[in-house]
Design a protein around this motif. Structure first.
Motif, PDB file in Angstrom:
ATOM      1  N   THR A  96       8.926   9.279  -2.708  1.00 28.19           N
ATOM      2  CA  THR A  96       7.962   8.712  -3.662  1.00 28.19           C
ATOM      3  C   THR A  96       6.553   9.263  -3.456  1.00 28.19           C
ATOM      4  O   THR A  96       5.673   9.040  -4.292  1.00 28.19           O
ATOM      5  CB  THR A  96       7.901   7.175  -3.518  1.00 28.19           C
ATOM      6  N   LEU A  97       6.324   9.970  -2.362  1.00 28.98           N
ATOM      7  CA  LEU A  97       4.955  10.349  -2.006  1.00 28.98           C
ATOM      8  C   LEU A  97       4.417  11.513  -2.834  1.00 28.98           C
ATOM      9  O   LEU A  97       3.258  11.509  -3.248  1.00 28.98           O
ATOM     10  CB  LEU A  97       4.882  10.686  -0.512  1.00 28.98           C
ATOM     11  N   THR A  98       5.237  12.528  -3.067  1.00 33.70           N
ATOM     12  CA  THR A  98       4.758  13.692  -3.814  1.00 33.70           C
ATOM     13  C   THR A  98       4.321  13.323  -5.232  1.00 33.70           C
ATOM     14  O   THR A  98       3.216  13.729  -5.660  1.00 33.70           O
ATOM     15  CB  THR A  98       5.829  14.799  -3.848  1.00 33.70           C
ATOM     16  N   PRO A  99       5.099  12.548  -5.989  1.00 34.17           N
ATOM     17  CA  PRO A  99       4.625  12.148  -7.319  1.00 34.17           C
ATOM     18  C   PRO A  99       3.313  11.372  -7.277  1.00 34.17           C
ATOM     19  O   PRO A  99       2.464  11.511  -8.163  1.00 34.17           O
ATOM     20  CB  PRO A  99       5.768  11.271  -7.854  1.00 34.17           C
ATOM     21  N   ALA A 100       3.136  10.576  -6.235  1.00 33.98           N
ATOM     22  CA  ALA A 100       1.908   9.787  -6.123  1.00 33.98           C
ATOM     23  C   ALA A 100       0.681  10.661  -5.909  1.00 33.98           C
ATOM     24  O   ALA A 100      -0.446  10.258  -6.214  1.00 33.98           O
ATOM     25  CB  ALA A 100       2.036   8.792  -4.976  1.00 33.98           C
ATOM     26  N   LEU A 101       0.889  11.879  -5.385  1.00 35.33           N
ATOM     27  CA  LEU A 101      -0.224  12.785  -5.094  1.00 35.33           C
ATOM     28  C   LEU A 101      -0.425  13.842  -6.185  1.00 35.33           C
ATOM     29  O   LEU A 101      -1.312  14.687  -6.060  1.00 35.33           O
ATOM     30  CB  LEU A 101       0.010  13.475  -3.749  1.00 35.33           C
ATOM     31  N   SER A 102       0.368  13.786  -7.220  1.00 30.26           N
ATOM     32  CA  SER A 102       0.250  14.766  -8.299  1.00 30.26           C
ATOM     33  C   SER A 102      -1.149  14.728  -8.914  1.00 30.26           C
ATOM     34  O   SER A 102      -1.655  13.663  -9.273  1.00 30.26           O
ATOM     35  CB  SER A 102       1.295  14.475  -9.374  1.00 30.26           C
ATOM     36  N   GLY A 103      -1.786  15.900  -9.006  1.00 30.61           N
ATOM     37  CA  GLY A 103      -3.095  15.996  -9.635  1.00 30.61           C
ATOM     38  C   GLY A 103      -4.263  15.654  -8.734  1.00 30.61           C
ATOM     39  O   GLY A 103      -5.421  15.693  -9.169  1.00 30.61           O
ATOM     40  N   VAL A 104      -4.004  15.317  -7.461  1.00 32.80           N
ATOM     41  CA  VAL A 104      -5.084  14.947  -6.538  1.00 32.80           C
ATOM     42  C   VAL A 104      -5.780  16.210  -6.020  1.00 32.80           C
ATOM     43  O   VAL A 104      -5.128  17.164  -5.592  1.00 32.80           O
ATOM     44  CB  VAL A 104      -4.520  14.129  -5.348  1.00 32.80           C
ATOM     45  N   ASP A 105      -7.103  16.198  -6.073  1.00 29.63           N
ATOM     46  CA  ASP A 105      -7.885  17.324  -5.568  1.00 29.63           C
ATOM     47  C   ASP A 105      -8.207  17.167  -4.085  1.00 29.63           C
ATOM     48  O   ASP A 105      -8.103  18.119  -3.319  1.00 29.63           O
ATOM     49  CB  ASP A 105      -9.194  17.445  -6.369  1.00 29.63           C
ATOM     50  N   ARG A 106      -8.639  15.967  -3.699  1.00 29.94           N
ATOM     51  CA  ARG A 106      -8.987  15.708  -2.304  1.00 29.94           C
ATOM     52  C   ARG A 106      -8.336  14.403  -1.861  1.00 29.94           C
ATOM     53  O   ARG A 106      -8.414  13.390  -2.550  1.00 29.94           O
ATOM     54  CB  ARG A 106     -10.509  15.619  -2.123  1.00 29.94           C
ATOM     55  N   LEU A 107      -7.702  14.467  -0.697  1.00 30.88           N
ATOM     56  CA  LEU A 107      -6.971  13.310  -0.159  1.00 30.88           C
ATOM     57  C   LEU A 107      -7.555  12.912   1.181  1.00 30.88           C
ATOM     58  O   LEU A 107      -7.699  13.754   2.075  1.00 30.88           O
ATOM     59  CB  LEU A 107      -5.496  13.675   0.015  1.00 30.88           C
ATOM     60  N   LEU A 108      -7.867  11.629   1.326  1.00 32.21           N
ATOM     61  CA  LEU A 108      -8.248  11.094   2.630  1.00 32.21           C
ATOM     62  C   LEU A 108      -7.016  10.446   3.243  1.00 32.21           C
ATOM     63  O   LEU A 108      -6.527   9.431   2.740  1.00 32.21           O
ATOM     64  CB  LEU A 108      -9.371  10.063   2.494  1.00 32.21           C
ATOM     65  N   LEU A 109      -6.505  11.048   4.288  1.00 31.84           N
ATOM     66  CA  LEU A 109      -5.372  10.486   5.039  1.00 31.84           C
ATOM     67  C   LEU A 109      -5.940   9.669   6.191  1.00 31.84           C
ATOM     68  O   LEU A 109      -6.361  10.214   7.215  1.00 31.84           O
ATOM     69  CB  LEU A 109      -4.467  11.610   5.551  1.00 31.84           C
ATOM     70  N   ILE A 110      -5.985   8.364   5.992  1.00 32.89           N
ATOM     71  CA  ILE A 110      -6.440   7.462   7.053  1.00 32.89           C
ATOM     72  C   ILE A 110      -5.264   7.249   8.000  1.00 32.89           C
ATOM     73  O   ILE A 110      -4.163   6.895   7.569  1.00 32.89           O
ATOM     74  CB  ILE A 110      -6.934   6.127   6.470  1.00 32.89           C
ATOM     75  N   SER A 111      -5.486   7.488   9.270  1.00 30.41           N
ATOM     76  CA  SER A 111      -4.388   7.407  10.239  1.00 30.41           C
ATOM     77  C   SER A 111      -3.693   6.053  10.147  1.00 30.41           C
ATOM     78  O   SER A 111      -4.324   5.015   9.983  1.00 30.41           O
ATOM     79  CB  SER A 111      -4.897   7.645  11.659  1.00 30.41           C
ATOM     80  N   GLY A 112      -2.368   6.080  10.239  1.00 31.32           N
ATOM     81  CA  GLY A 112      -1.580   4.865  10.106  1.00 31.32           C
ATOM     82  C   GLY A 112      -1.879   3.856  11.204  1.00 31.32           C
ATOM     83  O   GLY A 112      -2.351   4.203  12.289  1.00 31.32           O
ATOM     84  N   SER A 113      -1.571   2.612  10.933  1.00 33.72           N
ATOM     85  CA  SER A 113      -1.876   1.535  11.881  1.00 33.72           C
ATOM     86  C   SER A 113      -0.731   1.260  12.850  1.00 33.72           C
ATOM     87  O   SER A 113      -0.905   0.519  13.818  1.00 33.72           O
ATOM     88  CB  SER A 113      -2.201   0.244  11.118  1.00 33.72           C
ATOM     89  N   GLU A 114       0.440   1.861  12.600  1.00 37.62           N
ATOM     90  CA  GLU A 114       1.615   1.588  13.439  1.00 37.62           C
ATOM     91  C   GLU A 114       1.694   2.621  14.568  1.00 37.62           C
ATOM     92  O   GLU A 114       2.300   3.686  14.405  1.00 37.62           O
ATOM     93  CB  GLU A 114       2.875   1.609  12.586  1.00 37.62           C
ATOM     94  N   VAL A 115       1.062   2.292  15.689  1.00 43.17           N
ATOM     95  CA  VAL A 115       1.085   3.202  16.836  1.00 43.17           C
ATOM     96  C   VAL A 115       2.526   3.440  17.262  1.00 43.17           C
ATOM     97  O   VAL A 115       3.313   2.499  17.386  1.00 43.17           O
ATOM     98  CB  VAL A 115       0.257   2.611  18.005  1.00 43.17           C
ATOM     99  N   GLY A 116       2.872   4.708  17.449  1.00 42.18           N
ATOM    100  CA  GLY A 116       4.242   5.073  17.783  1.00 42.18           C
ATOM    101  C   GLY A 116       5.027   5.572  16.588  1.00 42.18           C
ATOM    102  O   GLY A 116       6.056   6.237  16.742  1.00 42.18           O
ATOM    103  N   SER A 141      -6.059  -0.425   1.298  1.00 43.17           N
ATOM    104  CA  SER A 141      -6.163  -1.882   1.420  1.00 43.17           C
ATOM    105  C   SER A 141      -6.620  -2.308   2.811  1.00 43.17           C
ATOM    106  O   SER A 141      -6.875  -3.483   3.055  1.00 43.17           O
ATOM    107  CB  SER A 141      -4.811  -2.538   1.117  1.00 43.17           C
ATOM    108  N   GLY A 142      -6.728  -1.345   3.737  1.00 40.29           N
ATOM    109  CA  GLY A 142      -7.124  -1.660   5.109  1.00 40.29           C
ATOM    110  C   GLY A 142      -8.620  -1.801   5.269  1.00 40.29           C
ATOM    111  O   GLY A 142      -9.402  -1.601   4.330  1.00 40.29           O
ATOM    112  N   GLN A 143      -9.030  -2.125   6.486  1.00 37.78           N
ATOM    113  CA  GLN A 143     -10.452  -2.391   6.735  1.00 37.78           C
ATOM    114  C   GLN A 143     -11.313  -1.156   6.494  1.00 37.78           C
ATOM    115  O   GLN A 143     -12.351  -1.232   5.839  1.00 37.78           O
ATOM    116  CB  GLN A 143     -10.625  -2.899   8.173  1.00 37.78           C
TER     117      GLN A 143
END
Length: 284
Positions: free
Chosen positions: A59-79, A9-11
């Motif tokens: 909740t994260l592991t179920p959300a990734l079930s069956g995913v072949d390639r994941l783009l981990l966009i770095s989080g916006s909360e510095v720190g 949902s980010g830019q």
């Protein structure tokens, strides 16, 4: 092939999704977002939207079930990025994700920027995880300089970067590169140092503002502490102002310059020129 994107949902995330939708079936995409309502328009186009909250690791592991390639966009909360990214990496391993792409920062392991610290740590966690991974080390975004163009036209540009050069590119350029690697994949451990084709200094940026606006715009170089004070005065939190001032000082050391043109080679097109971005920003 199931492709998942955190922070969709980010830019940057939205641009990656739009890029993928130009070539990939909507049903192959999974958008991982904290607030699904923010991407209701994308869900209406057929992509799968899954609630994905770093603060709820279970909740994260179920959300990734069956995913072949994941783009981990770095989080916006510095720190907060290190524990957040660790939660995603652990979940990706548990879910058996085939390849993780991470949006890091230019030359993260050598960079002297304070901002690079969390990126270095995330790269190290990926290397130790046993996952297949690719590093998309993004340089500076031109948009980082465009939020205050009207004030800069009126009062001038300030900073602490001296004559340091910045190989910045548009956010859309980095999104196109991420989408390309998501589509095609890459060998584990591949590192892309991504930056704009042409570098510029802040004095060059001020000159571009002058050309676009038709008004004289100057660049004033300040000591790091003085620049930080200016940023605080215009409303930035002190901690974030310190990080930005540090980034400017590191720019003077060459931390944001890269002449490899890896980004344009990856996307197959030149990166967006500073002049184009500035002209659009000045027009509003």
């Amino acid at each position: 092939m199931k492709l998942a994107i955190t922070g969709a949902s980010g830019q940057l995330g939205r641009l990656v999704v739009e890029n993928l939708l130009a070539t990939e079936p909507a049903a192959t995409l999974r958008l991982l977002v904290r607030s699904p309502e923010k991407v209701a328009d994308l869900a209406a186009r057929g992509v799968k939207v899954v609630a994905f909250d770093y603060a709820k690791p279970e909740t994260l592991t179920p959300a990734l079930s069956g995913v072949d390639r994941l783009l981990l966009i770095s989080g916006s909360e510095v720190g907060q990025r290190i524990p957040q990214h660790k939660a995603v990496i652990d979940a990706a391993k548990a879910a058996g994700v085939g390849l993780v792409l991470y949006t890091s920062v230019l030359r993260a392991q050598q960079s002297s920027m304070i901002l690079a610290g969390e990126h270095k740590a995330t790269e190290d966690m990926l290397a130790a995880s046993g996952l297949n991974y690719v590093l998309l080390r993004n340089g500076w975004y031109i948009e980082n300089y465009l939020s205050a163009v009207q004030a800069e036209i009126a009062h001038g540009v300030v900073g602490a970067s001296g004559e340091g050069r910045i190989s910045a590119a548009a956010r859309a350029d980095y999104a196109a590169a991420a989408a390309e690697v998501l589509r095609k994949g890459a060998s584990s451990g591949t590192v892309y140092e991504l930056a704009g084709d042409t570098s510029f200094s802040k004095a060059d940026y001020a000159a571009e503002l002058s050309r676009a606006s038709g008004k004289p715009v100057t660049y004033t170089n300040l000591p790091e502490a003085a620049y930080k004070d200016v940023l605080v005065q215009v409303g930035l939190p002190e901690g974030f102002a310190a990080i930005l001032a540090d980034c400017d000082t590191c720019t003077a050391k060459g931390d944001l310059e890269d002449n490899s043109k890896t980004l344009s080679s990856l996307t197959g097109r030149p990166t967006t020129p500073l002049s184009v971005m500035v002209a659009e920003a000045v027009k509003g």
